[in-house]
Scaffold this motif. Structure first.
Motif, PDB file in Angstrom:
ATOM      1  N   LEU A 126      35.073 -14.693   1.694  1.00 43.30           N
ATOM      2  CA  LEU A 126      35.039 -14.042   0.381  1.00 43.30           C
ATOM      3  C   LEU A 126      34.060 -12.871   0.368  1.00 43.30           C
ATOM      4  O   LEU A 126      34.378 -11.791  -0.141  1.00 43.30           O
ATOM      5  CB  LEU A 126      34.665 -15.066  -0.695  1.00 43.30           C
ATOM      6  N   GLU A 166      35.666 -10.120   2.233  1.00 40.75           N
ATOM      7  CA  GLU A 166      37.026  -9.833   1.762  1.00 40.75           C
ATOM      8  C   GLU A 166      38.007  -9.672   2.915  1.00 40.75           C
ATOM      9  O   GLU A 166      38.857  -8.779   2.916  1.00 40.75           O
ATOM     10  CB  GLU A 166      37.034  -8.600   0.858  1.00 40.75           C
ATOM     11  N   SER A 225      41.047 -10.835   5.719  1.00 42.29           N
ATOM     12  CA  SER A 225      42.372 -11.464   5.704  1.00 42.29           C
ATOM     13  C   SER A 225      42.615 -12.116   7.055  1.00 42.29           C
ATOM     14  O   SER A 225      42.250 -11.563   8.095  1.00 42.29           O
ATOM     15  CB  SER A 225      43.463 -10.418   5.442  1.00 42.29           C
ATOM     16  N   SER A 273      42.428 -10.578   1.688  1.00 46.33           N
ATOM     17  CA  SER A 273      41.304  -9.903   1.026  1.00 46.33           C
ATOM     18  C   SER A 273      40.293 -10.901   0.461  1.00 46.33           C
ATOM     19  O   SER A 273      39.793 -10.742  -0.648  1.00 46.33           O
ATOM     20  CB  SER A 273      41.810  -8.967  -0.067  1.00 46.33           C
ATOM     21  N   GLY A 274      40.025 -11.957   1.225  1.00 51.45           N
ATOM     22  CA  GLY A 274      39.025 -12.942   0.849  1.00 51.45           C
ATOM     23  C   GLY A 274      39.510 -14.061  -0.046  1.00 51.45           C
ATOM     24  O   GLY A 274      38.774 -14.990  -0.337  1.00 51.45           O
TER      25      GLY A 274
END
Length: 95
Positions: free
Chosen positions: A30, A33, A35, A85-86
């Motif tokens: 997170l 961010e 993937s 993206s997290g």
């Protein structure tokens, strides 16, 4: 059995992080961010050996016992989660 959480980023050739807990892994995912896929992997045993010992896979052909096959082997039976993206897309069902 001891386990570790390994993150493999989208499009990467190699894993980019390993964590002792899913919580630590998700904080890192997170924060940056990123993937990719977070997979719970056994320590001190290869995936191929774990899957065979667990009864999820049984080699049927000599080629399935070759170094080339084993070095690329992975399994959907390992607990794993996808992130974009997290953000988690949730657990992926075993196939």
């Amino acid at each position: 059995m001891e386990w570790v959480w390994v993150f493999h980023g989208e499009g990467a050739n190699f894993s980019s992080a390993a964590f002792s807990s899913k919580e630590s892994a998700e904080e890192w995912i997170l924060r940056h961010e990123v993937s990719g896929v977070l997979t719970k992997m056994p320590v001190n045993v290869g995936i191929y050996d774990w899957v065979v010992a667990s009864g999820y896979f049984s080699p049927k052909y000599p080629s399935q016992k070759s170094p080339e096959f084993i070095q690329r082997f992975s399994s959907a039976y390992l607990e794993h989660f996808h992130y974009v993206s997290g953000v988690s897309g949730g657990a992926v069902e075993n196939i």
